[in-house]
Design a protein around this motif. Structure first.
Motif, PDB file in Angstrom:
ATOM      1  N   ILE A 170     -13.643 -12.143  27.492  1.00 32.05           N
ATOM      2  CA  ILE A 170     -12.232 -12.538  27.603  1.00 32.05           C
ATOM      3  C   ILE A 170     -11.614 -12.026  28.900  1.00 32.05           C
ATOM      4  O   ILE A 170     -10.615 -12.556  29.345  1.00 32.05           O
ATOM      5  CB  ILE A 170     -11.348 -12.080  26.404  1.00 32.05           C
ATOM      6  CG1 ILE A 170     -11.733 -10.691  25.939  1.00 32.05           C
ATOM      7  CG2 ILE A 170     -11.360 -13.088  25.291  1.00 32.05           C
ATOM      8  CD1 ILE A 170     -10.649 -10.087  25.076  1.00 32.05           C
ATOM      9  N   THR A 201     -19.776   0.659  15.731  1.00 29.18           N
ATOM     10  CA  THR A 201     -18.808  -0.356  15.282  1.00 29.18           C
ATOM     11  C   THR A 201     -17.548  -0.420  16.146  1.00 29.18           C
ATOM     12  O   THR A 201     -16.628  -1.142  15.817  1.00 29.18           O
ATOM     13  CB  THR A 201     -18.362  -0.180  13.807  1.00 29.18           C
ATOM     14  OG1 THR A 201     -17.438   0.906  13.719  1.00 29.18           O
ATOM     15  CG2 THR A 201     -19.520   0.062  12.879  1.00 29.18           C
ATOM     16  N   ALA A 202     -17.523   0.327  17.267  1.00 28.93           N
ATOM     17  CA  ALA A 202     -16.273   0.427  18.019  1.00 28.93           C
ATOM     18  C   ALA A 202     -15.881  -0.884  18.705  1.00 28.93           C
ATOM     19  O   ALA A 202     -14.703  -1.117  18.938  1.00 28.93           O
ATOM     20  CB  ALA A 202     -16.352   1.545  19.048  1.00 28.93           C
ATOM     21  N   ASN A 203     -16.833  -1.742  19.050  1.00 29.02           N
ATOM     22  CA  ASN A 203     -16.458  -3.002  19.700  1.00 29.02           C
ATOM     23  C   ASN A 203     -16.845  -4.189  18.821  1.00 29.02           C
ATOM     24  O   ASN A 203     -17.204  -5.258  19.313  1.00 29.02           O
ATOM     25  CB  ASN A 203     -17.099  -3.117  21.080  1.00 29.02           C
ATOM     26  CG  ASN A 203     -18.604  -3.059  21.006  1.00 29.02           C
ATOM     27  OD1 ASN A 203     -19.166  -2.849  19.932  1.00 29.02           O
ATOM     28  ND2 ASN A 203     -19.261  -3.249  22.120  1.00 29.02           N
ATOM     29  N   SER A 204     -16.753  -3.956  17.505  1.00 28.66           N
ATOM     30  CA  SER A 204     -17.384  -4.874  16.562  1.00 28.66           C
ATOM     31  C   SER A 204     -17.199  -6.369  16.792  1.00 28.66           C
ATOM     32  O   SER A 204     -18.137  -7.004  17.238  1.00 28.66           O
ATOM     33  CB  SER A 204     -17.039  -4.474  15.142  1.00 28.66           C
ATOM     34  OG  SER A 204     -17.281  -5.520  14.274  1.00 28.66           O
ATOM     35  N   PRO A 205     -16.052  -6.991  16.530  1.00 29.99           N
ATOM     36  CA  PRO A 205     -16.194  -8.450  16.707  1.00 29.99           C
ATOM     37  C   PRO A 205     -16.191  -8.866  18.174  1.00 29.99           C
ATOM     38  O   PRO A 205     -16.809  -9.856  18.525  1.00 29.99           O
ATOM     39  CB  PRO A 205     -14.995  -9.036  15.970  1.00 29.99           C
ATOM     40  CG  PRO A 205     -14.134  -7.910  15.598  1.00 29.99           C
ATOM     41  CD  PRO A 205     -14.706  -6.640  16.097  1.00 29.99           C
ATOM     42  N   ASP A 206     -15.533  -8.088  19.052  1.00 32.25           N
ATOM     43  CA  ASP A 206     -15.357  -8.521  20.438  1.00 32.25           C
ATOM     44  C   ASP A 206     -16.660  -8.826  21.142  1.00 32.25           C
ATOM     45  O   ASP A 206     -16.783  -9.806  21.853  1.00 32.25           O
ATOM     46  CB  ASP A 206     -14.600  -7.453  21.223  1.00 32.25           C
ATOM     47  CG  ASP A 206     -13.309  -7.085  20.549  1.00 32.25           C
ATOM     48  OD1 ASP A 206     -12.320  -7.767  20.793  1.00 32.25           O
ATOM     49  OD2 ASP A 206     -13.305  -6.134  19.758  1.00 32.25           O
ATOM     50  N   MET A 245     -19.318  -9.855  20.032  1.00 31.62           N
ATOM     51  CA  MET A 245     -19.997 -11.033  19.512  1.00 31.62           C
ATOM     52  C   MET A 245     -19.271 -12.325  19.859  1.00 31.62           C
ATOM     53  O   MET A 245     -19.887 -13.389  19.938  1.00 31.62           O
ATOM     54  CB  MET A 245     -20.082 -10.878  17.995  1.00 31.62           C
ATOM     55  CG  MET A 245     -20.649 -12.037  17.251  1.00 31.62           C
ATOM     56  SD  MET A 245     -20.805 -11.622  15.510  1.00 31.62           S
ATOM     57  CE  MET A 245     -19.549 -12.659  14.813  1.00 31.62           C
ATOM     58  N   MET A 246     -17.950 -12.233  20.070  1.00 32.22           N
ATOM     59  CA  MET A 246     -17.146 -13.448  20.131  1.00 32.22           C
ATOM     60  C   MET A 246     -17.597 -14.479  21.171  1.00 32.22           C
ATOM     61  O   MET A 246     -17.700 -15.662  20.845  1.00 32.22           O
ATOM     62  CB  MET A 246     -15.659 -13.114  20.316  1.00 32.22           C
ATOM     63  CG  MET A 246     -14.967 -12.553  19.087  1.00 32.22           C
ATOM     64  SD  MET A 246     -15.458 -13.243  17.510  1.00 32.22           S
ATOM     65  CE  MET A 246     -14.678 -14.848  17.595  1.00 32.22           C
ATOM     66  N   TYR A 257     -20.607 -16.204  19.819  1.00 33.32           N
ATOM     67  CA  TYR A 257     -20.276 -16.890  18.568  1.00 33.32           C
ATOM     68  C   TYR A 257     -19.449 -18.136  18.856  1.00 33.32           C
ATOM     69  O   TYR A 257     -19.657 -19.192  18.247  1.00 33.32           O
ATOM     70  CB  TYR A 257     -19.518 -15.913  17.666  1.00 33.32           C
ATOM     71  CG  TYR A 257     -19.099 -16.450  16.322  1.00 33.32           C
ATOM     72  CD1 TYR A 257     -19.956 -17.215  15.543  1.00 33.32           C
ATOM     73  CD2 TYR A 257     -17.847 -16.152  15.813  1.00 33.32           C
ATOM     74  CE1 TYR A 257     -19.561 -17.685  14.312  1.00 33.32           C
ATOM     75  CE2 TYR A 257     -17.447 -16.612  14.574  1.00 33.32           C
ATOM     76  CZ  TYR A 257     -18.305 -17.388  13.836  1.00 33.32           C
ATOM     77  OH  TYR A 257     -17.914 -17.857  12.607  1.00 33.32           O
ATOM     78  N   ASN A 258     -18.521 -18.024  19.821  1.00 34.39           N
ATOM     79  CA  ASN A 258     -17.722 -19.189  20.177  1.00 34.39           C
ATOM     80  C   ASN A 258     -18.586 -20.289  20.763  1.00 34.39           C
ATOM     81  O   ASN A 258     -18.293 -21.469  20.609  1.00 34.39           O
ATOM     82  CB  ASN A 258     -16.627 -18.795  21.181  1.00 34.39           C
ATOM     83  CG  ASN A 258     -15.481 -18.070  20.492  1.00 34.39           C
ATOM     84  OD1 ASN A 258     -15.322 -18.181  19.282  1.00 34.39           O
ATOM     85  ND2 ASN A 258     -14.714 -17.322  21.252  1.00 34.39           N
ATOM     86  N   GLN A 291     -12.552   3.100  19.643  1.00 32.78           N
ATOM     87  CA  GLN A 291     -12.039   3.017  21.013  1.00 32.78           C
ATOM     88  C   GLN A 291     -12.690   4.023  21.959  1.00 32.78           C
ATOM     89  O   GLN A 291     -12.237   4.179  23.093  1.00 32.78           O
ATOM     90  CB  GLN A 291     -10.504   3.224  21.063  1.00 32.78           C
ATOM     91  CG  GLN A 291      -9.725   2.223  20.268  1.00 32.78           C
ATOM     92  CD  GLN A 291      -9.556   0.899  20.977  1.00 32.78           C
ATOM     93  OE1 GLN A 291     -10.418   0.503  21.740  1.00 32.78           O
ATOM     94  NE2 GLN A 291      -8.475   0.198  20.723  1.00 32.78           N
ATOM     95  N   PHE A 340     -10.510 -23.654  15.608  1.00 35.15           N
ATOM     96  CA  PHE A 340     -11.257 -23.294  16.807  1.00 35.15           C
ATOM     97  C   PHE A 340     -11.533 -24.564  17.604  1.00 35.15           C
ATOM     98  O   PHE A 340     -11.937 -25.578  17.042  1.00 35.15           O
ATOM     99  CB  PHE A 340     -12.567 -22.612  16.411  1.00 35.15           C
ATOM    100  CG  PHE A 340     -13.477 -22.382  17.566  1.00 35.15           C
ATOM    101  CD1 PHE A 340     -13.159 -21.445  18.543  1.00 35.15           C
ATOM    102  CD2 PHE A 340     -14.656 -23.100  17.704  1.00 35.15           C
ATOM    103  CE1 PHE A 340     -13.994 -21.229  19.618  1.00 35.15           C
ATOM    104  CE2 PHE A 340     -15.488 -22.890  18.771  1.00 35.15           C
ATOM    105  CZ  PHE A 340     -15.159 -21.958  19.726  1.00 35.15           C
ATOM    106  N   LYS A 393     -12.428 -18.418  16.175  1.00 35.80           N
ATOM    107  CA  LYS A 393     -13.535 -18.887  15.337  1.00 35.80           C
ATOM    108  C   LYS A 393     -13.672 -18.045  14.059  1.00 35.80           C
ATOM    109  O   LYS A 393     -14.466 -18.369  13.181  1.00 35.80           O
ATOM    110  CB  LYS A 393     -14.828 -18.887  16.138  1.00 35.80           C
ATOM    111  CG  LYS A 393     -15.775 -19.979  15.664  1.00 35.80           C
ATOM    112  CD  LYS A 393     -16.987 -20.128  16.530  1.00 35.80           C
ATOM    113  CE  LYS A 393     -17.911 -21.176  15.963  1.00 35.80           C
ATOM    114  NZ  LYS A 393     -19.089 -21.343  16.810  1.00 35.80           N
ATOM    115  N   ASN A 412     -14.186  -2.195  12.180  1.00 38.88           N
ATOM    116  CA  ASN A 412     -13.445  -2.139  13.430  1.00 38.88           C
ATOM    117  C   ASN A 412     -12.633  -3.417  13.632  1.00 38.88           C
ATOM    118  O   ASN A 412     -13.119  -4.505  13.415  1.00 38.88           O
ATOM    119  CB  ASN A 412     -14.413  -1.957  14.589  1.00 38.88           C
ATOM    120  CG  ASN A 412     -13.687  -1.600  15.860  1.00 38.88           C
ATOM    121  OD1 ASN A 412     -12.943  -0.632  15.895  1.00 38.88           O
ATOM    122  ND2 ASN A 412     -13.869  -2.389  16.887  1.00 38.88           N
TER     123      ASN A 412
END
Lengths: 652, 652
Positions: A224, A246-251, A253-254, A257-258, A618, B568, B597, B617
């Motif tokens: 991003i 787990t500190a940057n968990s979904p970011d 992957m996004m 994944y997108n 973080q 999305f 998404k 997270n």
């Protein structure tokens, strides 16, 4: 480091017995009693010191174990450690000569204590013990560092107080740091087993990173922030390592994944394998090993304790005619009086009856050995004393209304009524205190609480009410009366000049809220949980010291490396405050989240920063925009957390 | 829900014995053997079904336990669950009539299976068992829902397929879902203990929130978004709850910390007490309780197993003259042949020798009862067969060079050499494959790996090499040959039209990286860890089913509530993509982090979203900008995580 202590001293060699007089019906001298006293109290407190048995050394050893000296020692260790607050980079600046002088005093105290110890134990034992060597080296290094630093400072040169890192080692290596050494030893013993899992875990992260590199690097994905996504192998390894915490968990992957839902499989597998399975295996391995070594240590302690009690018995034994060696009641009494001068005659009599259950007037070896454990059992003397008012004004206290009052206060409904009042009070506290009705209601609640305490004091015997074990009574009384005093001061300030001190008000608020905790006491099950937590307190404290040692070392290193790299400005209008006074941080997430106060500019900030890293979330943001060397602090954080969980676990 | 099953059936009542013929030297009929077979196999697989002992019911029961029916049942459960992929909101759209038809078929299968079960067990037992009632209710509700939905759909009205939430209940309540029911039961039994700690924990959060409100609300602090900080009690409670999961760790503290360092004490205390101590207590309580109830369950299982074996003995026993009842070798043989038709005569002979260790030709009750456990022991038949080449071309195979080759391949150096090759290969994989040297090197490595496998096949007996237990040999061969085929296809595509399929290339890359895993096998300790993980696989799978049930229910509810609320867009130039097609999300963190998404628009997205919530997270970011009801999913996430750790723990 300190393993030989417990190892070698558990099995004293034959020469140690030279000072022990043989049994027989000879009268025992004071020296015999001194020696026996030491053996018993060593057994009682699990001390494993291989002292000289000559009468002179024994007297010195008794002195060495005196509580005043121990308290003094810990006080000076504390002073030595807290010097970090006053040294550059300082929270409270003191001139260099002042901190140096205090440090010199501390060094002197430690040296004297060590010299005392050297007098107590045989010379060859002293020099073979790594912890003494360690203390001497630390003292010498500190002294050298102080001289160099002082000299360079006088010549106005830049210099570093590197020996501050060594200070926590004193806490570990003093004779009283037994528990701490044991914890360290358990961790060290568990290391080989953990390292295998760790290597496998790292291997798994590397393999996954390689796969991510091959799958994602050629797809021109962007994060991003618009930077290329997953193109550099080392960056991928770091990102995926952060994902384990787990500190940057979904970011993380996004972007993939997108692009396509299929890539989610990769990340899900990664999280399942590395975050869940591997971390659980870590926990299991550490838990199992820690438990195993703790068990071994305790077995060793029990053996050592029996051995010491047997030696005490050897000193005091008399030969019954044609029978087993025994210790007479008279000698036993004298011994117990010397070991625990504080216990009452009734208590002593009770202990003797437990040992001599056949009422023979003497006890054998088996009964004698129990003494160390018996002395550790706390005996609560419950004297059903009459209420002082009963003897003062018997007629009034025994009258009908007074008796009714007593019955009311002792009734279950009284407790429930006050719990309800507390709940109503909670609602009032939550409301806006600027409303005069609300702020005046505080006086009403205070009056009610004071009344409750007075009523209880009227009904229950005051000395029983304020006994050592009535935690909640003490808590209540202190909180209520402190709140009363603070509220009076607050309204005095207000009425005198219409001015309310924020600090006083804060204290009033905290005390008011603390009062609410009392509700917990009314439900049996909650009380049990709280009591369990209080009982495991010492184990948690040992672990707290351990954490303190690790934090202190990291804080000292961090302060030397990063002091004043990141600045915090109280005044937000200062343009430098938007990038923490460091042009490198312009536009970084670190500055955007206004993390400027997370820095190494003084010892308090450093500790708070390290705690934030331990909490994990973080942590990559805090680290990445500083300097790579700080990574080390971050790497240790998930493991600290792991071990924290385990320690609590074990202690329960 | 299903407790009565194990409870009531462990202790069969006296009436059940009516079908059991009394002992004696009478010849045993086929019916007797059928009955005994059922008892033994029930004991072997820990089935606790209280079946009718009439010959007809026994035959039906044998049929009921046939593996084909079980596989069919699980297949239809899977079909039923996976219908969610095709139903609205669908990943792959199918017409409504198609999914409805398939669902009807599934319902039919479940009904038939249940009817079969009803024939096997006594009628009163059937209606007393909550799991049968539960299945019937689910089937009826689903049917009702389908009719209503079909009707409304035909009339073009809006309608909800609410019965989809009930589907996972079938997985739990079928007779074969024993393990899953046991896991649920253990969790349910641990709940009361956990709830006490939970209430105390909530109390602590509320008290801390109240304190935060009083201390911080009047100071006019602002968050980095510029909104007022800590002014609303419920918001504070939520923020502090999020802090327990560490998801907003330093951010929530920063405004107060920037105001004054003193407030850091509040947050540190909060983290210590709630995040560390309370969460550890949770873990400890869950672990202890789960272990306790698991132990009880297993004790019960062992008792039930003995009981069933005793009944099987009762059926087959003969009276020795003036002695104990026994089972003859002949009858025993016939029984084992019927229980396990697949085992060899040698294996059967071995089992008999273990039971009849005195070689008497008959066994008593004690020896007979062991049979269920003996049958569960896997016996590996190691036949040292000669290599097929040895019998085909004995002269060549026994020649000097051939023998040398065998010795080389079996040498430790051979393994090490190949591990080194793998490491070199890893470096080559990491390099850019567009370099022709690198991409051609792949052929070299493939050739070497194929050669290795061929050499091993030359030296080791192929059937032993590919035995059931040689996991790594299978793994190696499959990965190498799959990579070979994929690489050939890839280069064929490339040379035919210069076009490289991304999908094929992805598969090639994955296979190449998988090859590297083989290195793990070379170190004894790593192999042990991996084998342990493989062995606890079944326990993890049971827990996986449990998670699946929870996820499925949440996904179904989530899809109905939130479908198409967040959209999305593949095409980033679409202006709607900046706020996920929902004006409410304009400028939210959710949209800024491009989380669009993460939605409930189909079952796959829902599962991925729920997994992200489980990882904790950023969960508050994902939730907050959706709708409050989704909070429930978030609330369960930290507990899911907790329990996941524990389950892995227990299974180890």
């Amino acid at each position: 480091m300190s393993e030989p202590e417990e190892k070698s001293e558990n099995i004293p060699d034959a020469s140690a017995g030279k000072g022990v007089p043989n049994g027989g019906n000879s009268a025992k001298t004071q020296e015999d009693f001194d020696l026996a006293t030491i053996y018993v109290s060593d057994a009682q407190y699990n001390r494993n010191i291989y002292f000289d048995t000559s009468p002179q050394a024994v007297r010195l050893y008794l002195l060495y174990n005196h509580w005043v000296f121990k308290v003094l020692l810990y006080f000076f260790i504390l002073v030595n450690l807290s010097l970090a607050v006053f040294e550059e980079p300082a929270l409270v600046s003191l001139p260099t000569w002042a901190t140096m002088l205090v440090e010199l005093l501390c060094l002197l105290v430690f040296s004297v204590r060590l010299a005392h110890y050297a007098k107590v134990i045989p010379r060859d034992k002293f020099w073979k013990d790594p912890k003494n060597i360690c203390i001497i080296v630390v003292l010498l290094l500190t002294l050298t560092d102080m001289i160099i630093y002082g000299g360079l400072k006088a010549a106005n040169c830049y210099s570093v107080r590197w020996s501050r890192v060594l200070r926590p080692l004193l806490l570990i290596n003093v004779t009283e740091g037994r528990q701490l050494r044991r914890a360290f030893r358990s961790i060290r013993n568990a290391l080989p087993e953990i390292s295998y899992v760790f290597v496998l875990f790292i291997f798994s992260v590397l393999i996954f990173s390689l796969m991510a590199l091959k799958l994602l690097s050629k797809r021109d994905l962007k994060t991003i922030e618009g930077t290329p996504y997953f193109t550099n192998y080392l960056e991928i390894v770091f990102e995926l390592y952060v994902l384990v915490t787990t500190a940057n968990s979904p970011d993380v992957m996004m972007p993939a994944y997108n692009k396509s839902s299929v890539f989610a499989i990769f990340f899900i597998l990664y999280i399942l394998i590395n975050t869940y399975i591997f971390m659980s295996v870590f926990l299991a391995v550490v838990f199992n090993n820690y438990k195993k070594y703790l068990k071994e240590e305790i077995q060793q302690l029990v053996r050592a304790k029996r051995h010491k009690m047997a030696r005490a018995f050897g000193v005091l034994q008399e030969q019954k005619e044609g029978g087993q060696p025994v210790v007479s009641h008279e000698n036993w009494n004298k011994l117990v009086r010397q070991v625990r001068p504080d216990i009452s005659n009734a208590h002593k009599e009770l202990l003797w009856r437990v040992c001599d259950d056949d009422n023979q007037g003497f006890i054998g070896k088996v009964a004698f050995v129990q003494l160390a454990d018996l002395l550790n059992i706390e005996v609560i003397t419950l004297k059903s004393r009459p209420h002082p008012l009963e003897s003062l004004i018997p007629n009034l206290y025994q009258s009908g209304p007074s008796r009714l009052l007593c019955r009311v206060v002792q009734h279950r409904g009284f407790v429930i009524a006050f719990d309800l009042i507390i709940l109503v009070n909670a609602v009032f506290i939550g409301l806006d205190e600027e409303n005069p009705l609300i702020s005046n209601s505080e006086w009403f609640f205070l009056a009610i609480y004071v009344l409750e305490i007075l009523l209880k004091l009227y009904v229950f015997e005051p000395r029983a009410f304020f006994s050592k074990h009535s935690f909640w009574n003490w808590f209540d009384t202190i909180v209520v009366f402190a709140a009363l005093i603070a509220t009076i001061i607050n309204s005095a300030l207000k009425s005198s000049g219409g001015y309310t001190s924020r600090q006083v008000l804060d204290i009033v608020f905290v005390l008011r809220v603390l009062r609410l905790i009392r509700v917990v006491d009314c439900i049996e099950r909650f009380r049990a949980i709280i009591n369990t937590l209080i009982r495991i307190g010492p184990a948690i404290l040992t672990f707290g010291q351990l954490i303190l040692v690790v934090y202190y070392i990291f804080a000292m290193v961090g302060m030397e490396l990063f002091k004043n790299k990141v600045k915090f400005y109280e005044d937000l209008s200062n343009p430098e405050s938007t990038y923490c006074g460091n042009p490198l941080l312009k536009g970084s997430t670190f500055a955007q989240l206004s993390y400027c106060k997370n820095n190494f500019n003084n010892v308090v900030s450093s500790f708070i920063l390290l705690l934030e890293l331990t909490v994990v979330n973080q942590w990559h943001d805090i680290l990445l925009h500083k300097h790579p060397p700080m990574l080390t602090a971050g790497c240790c954080s998930p493991f600290q957390q792991e071990s924290l969980i385990i320690f609590n676990f074990v202690s329960i």
